[in-house]
Design an enzyme around this catalytic site. Sequence first.
Site, short mmCIF file in Angstrom:
data_model
loop_
_atom_site.label_atom_id
_atom_site.label_comp_id
_atom_site.label_asym_id
_atom_site.label_seq_id
_atom_site.Cartn_x
_atom_site.Cartn_y
_atom_site.Cartn_z
N LYS A 178 0.85 -1.21 0.00
CA LYS A 178 0.00 0.00 0.00
C LYS A 178 0.87 1.25 0.00
O LYS A 178 0.65 2.18 -0.77
CB LYS A 178 -0.89 0.01 1.23
N ASN A 179 1.92 1.25 0.83
CA ASN A 179 2.71 2.47 1.02
C ASN A 179 3.74 2.70 -0.06
O ASN A 179 4.49 3.67 -0.01
CB ASN A 179 3.36 2.45 2.41
N CYS B 102 -4.61 12.26 12.69
CA CYS B 102 -5.39 11.04 12.49
C CYS B 102 -5.37 10.30 13.82
O CYS B 102 -4.92 10.82 14.84
CB CYS B 102 -4.77 10.20 11.37
N ARG C 276 0.25 14.32 13.25
CA ARG C 276 0.74 14.10 11.87
C ARG C 276 1.09 15.43 11.19
O ARG C 276 0.52 15.81 10.17
CB ARG C 276 -0.29 13.34 11.03
N ASP D 119 4.60 0.19 11.98
CA ASP D 119 3.35 -0.40 11.48
C ASP D 119 3.19 -1.86 11.87
O ASP D 119 2.08 -2.40 11.78
CB ASP D 119 3.29 -0.29 9.96
N ARG E 145 -8.66 -0.38 4.73
CA ARG E 145 -7.73 0.58 4.13
C ARG E 145 -6.42 -0.07 3.72
O ARG E 145 -5.77 0.36 2.78
CB ARG E 145 -7.43 1.71 5.12
C1 EPZ Z 1 4.33 6.72 6.34
O1 EPZ Z 1 3.60 7.74 6.98
C2 EPZ Z 1 3.38 5.55 6.21
N1 EPZ Z 1 2.22 5.92 5.41
C3 EPZ Z 1 2.91 5.11 7.60
O2 EPZ Z 1 2.09 3.95 7.44
C4 EPZ Z 1 4.13 4.74 8.43
O3 EPZ Z 1 3.72 4.41 9.75
C5 EPZ Z 1 5.11 5.91 8.47
O4 EPZ Z 1 5.45 6.31 7.13
C6 EPZ Z 1 6.40 5.58 9.21
O5 EPZ Z 1 7.00 4.50 8.60
C7 EPZ Z 1 2.33 5.90 4.07
O6 EPZ Z 1 3.38 5.63 3.52
C8 EPZ Z 1 1.09 6.24 3.29
P1 EPZ Z 1 6.53 9.94 8.56
P2 EPZ Z 1 4.22 9.24 7.06
O7 EPZ Z 1 6.45 11.21 7.82
O8 EPZ Z 1 4.94 9.55 5.81
C9 EPZ Z 1 6.67 13.09 12.08
C10 EPZ Z 1 0.24 2.57 7.77
O9 EPZ Z 1 -0.21 2.01 8.79
N2 EPZ Z 1 6.63 14.12 11.04
O10 EPZ Z 1 7.72 9.07 8.38
O11 EPZ Z 1 3.15 10.16 7.48
C11 EPZ Z 1 5.32 12.40 12.23
O12 EPZ Z 1 4.46 13.14 13.06
C12 EPZ Z 1 0.71 4.01 7.86
O13 EPZ Z 1 0.35 2.03 6.67
C13 EPZ Z 1 6.80 15.45 11.38
O14 EPZ Z 1 6.97 15.79 12.53
O15 EPZ Z 1 5.25 9.05 8.25
C14 EPZ Z 1 5.69 11.08 12.83
O16 EPZ Z 1 5.82 11.24 14.22
C15 EPZ Z 1 0.53 4.61 9.23
N3 EPZ Z 1 6.74 16.39 10.40
C16 EPZ Z 1 7.06 10.78 12.22
O17 EPZ Z 1 7.54 12.03 11.71
C17 EPZ Z 1 6.54 16.05 9.10
O18 EPZ Z 1 6.52 16.96 8.23
C18 EPZ Z 1 7.05 9.76 11.10
O19 EPZ Z 1 6.26 10.27 10.10
C19 EPZ Z 1 6.37 14.69 8.77
C20 EPZ Z 1 6.43 13.75 9.75
#
Ligand code: EPZ
Length: 440
Positions: free
Chosen positions: A22-23, A116, A121, A305, A397
Amino acid sequence: MSSLRITGGRRLFGEIRVQGAKNSALPILAASILSGGETVITNCPELSDVHAALDILRTLGCRAEFEGDTVTVDSSSMTGFEIPDALMRRMRSSVIFLGAILARCGQVTLSMPGGCELGPRPIDLHLAAMERLGASVARQGGNLICRAPKLKGARVDLSFPSVGATENAMLAAAGAQGVTLITNAAREPEILDLGEYLKALGVRVSGAGTSTVTVEGGRFRPFVRHRVIPDRIAAATYISAAAAAGGNIVLRGVEPEHLTAVADVFREMGVGLTCRPDALLVSAGGPLRPPRTVTTRPYPGFPTDAQPTLMAACLGCEGASVFVETIFENRYRHVPELARMGADIRVDGRVAIVRGGRPLHGAVVEAPDLRGGAALAVAALAAEGTSEILETGHILRGYEHITENLTALGAQVWEETERKDERWSTKGEGKGVPAARSSM
Ligand code: EPZ
């Protein structure tokens, strides 16, 4: 389907094919608008999040079709650059379209993606990367408006290896003039897969999947075909199911090297994992041992995840397991639901202590989010009696055909639809009538 019923206590046996990631599919669907040509994506999982992404593409004026596991996107007729609020609310990760729309159209309007179930996020790193590449970012009411008549290659230093921010930076950089250097980039396999797609599109990319990625914008090829990598989190989920219920299963279509951190933990617990070309053999027999502290980390560390479903499997361990969730602030929402099944889990901030070895009993529980819902299904497989999992829209999802897959492995699973007709699905000697094929 509004709920899933599972009667636990049956060991799992059999073979399933694990879905495409998915990701990986989601950012590649976003990237498909870059060229103004046609993209064919195979091994694409049928998930509600994928359908949401296809609806966004159609809203932007693209043609998008889904046949079997193949998605075809023709972005030549793309006219829009706005993602409506309703679509942003339907899928928070729609923010992944930001960089690609900016690269294609020079402007993008989307409603600020809210938080979410997992926490606030924020997208500050995404927006900082867009500004580094020459975009202006403004907020108007609840909307975000980014403009960049001309994106220019730049150095983008990420303060955290954010997966989404890395992807948005790569996609915007693909439409920028000159070379972009992204440091402290996320190293997830899905980033490498996106890099492979961009290279097939004609973009010069190097280092995708490492901490330093360079992208040089240029001309795009009018047609590209790409096969999405296997879903390592779905694979980890089915390993957790086998660990919780016991048995021997074969997962086809997995990429074992994406599962190193996950496999290390399960082997420590006493789960047998044997890699075969294009398959992973999983065997779980005797009592499970608690693993050493599981701390979630950016890849190649243990994936956040996979934390909820591993926690559900750890309920079967003789002894205490300790989890430290370092990625999301609120990723223990499955704990109170597991407690309704008899689990003893103490949460203090980012730390959760699981006291395993207690009997689990069936209960009515509610999926709190995607991976938390999957954790409830894993626990229900090990529980005495029948559980009913509500709000299965969360599970839809991210898990394709989860009912069929668990049934094929011998679990007693059936879906309760809105119409209240109960369909019983089991393998072999089941008394019920096999459930009609329904995708999850
Ligand atoms: C991706 O989310 C995945 N989603 C998530 O999978 C996964 O848990 C996550 O990466 C971590 O591996 C998709 O790929 C669609 P991040 P993403 O930006 O990109 C903070 C699932 O279950 N952050 O790496 O949103 C954020 O708050 C989903 O399939 C900032 O602070 O994750 C979090 O604490 C859930 N500022 C951490 O970084 C930003 O601008 C990791 O977020 C962006 C992120």
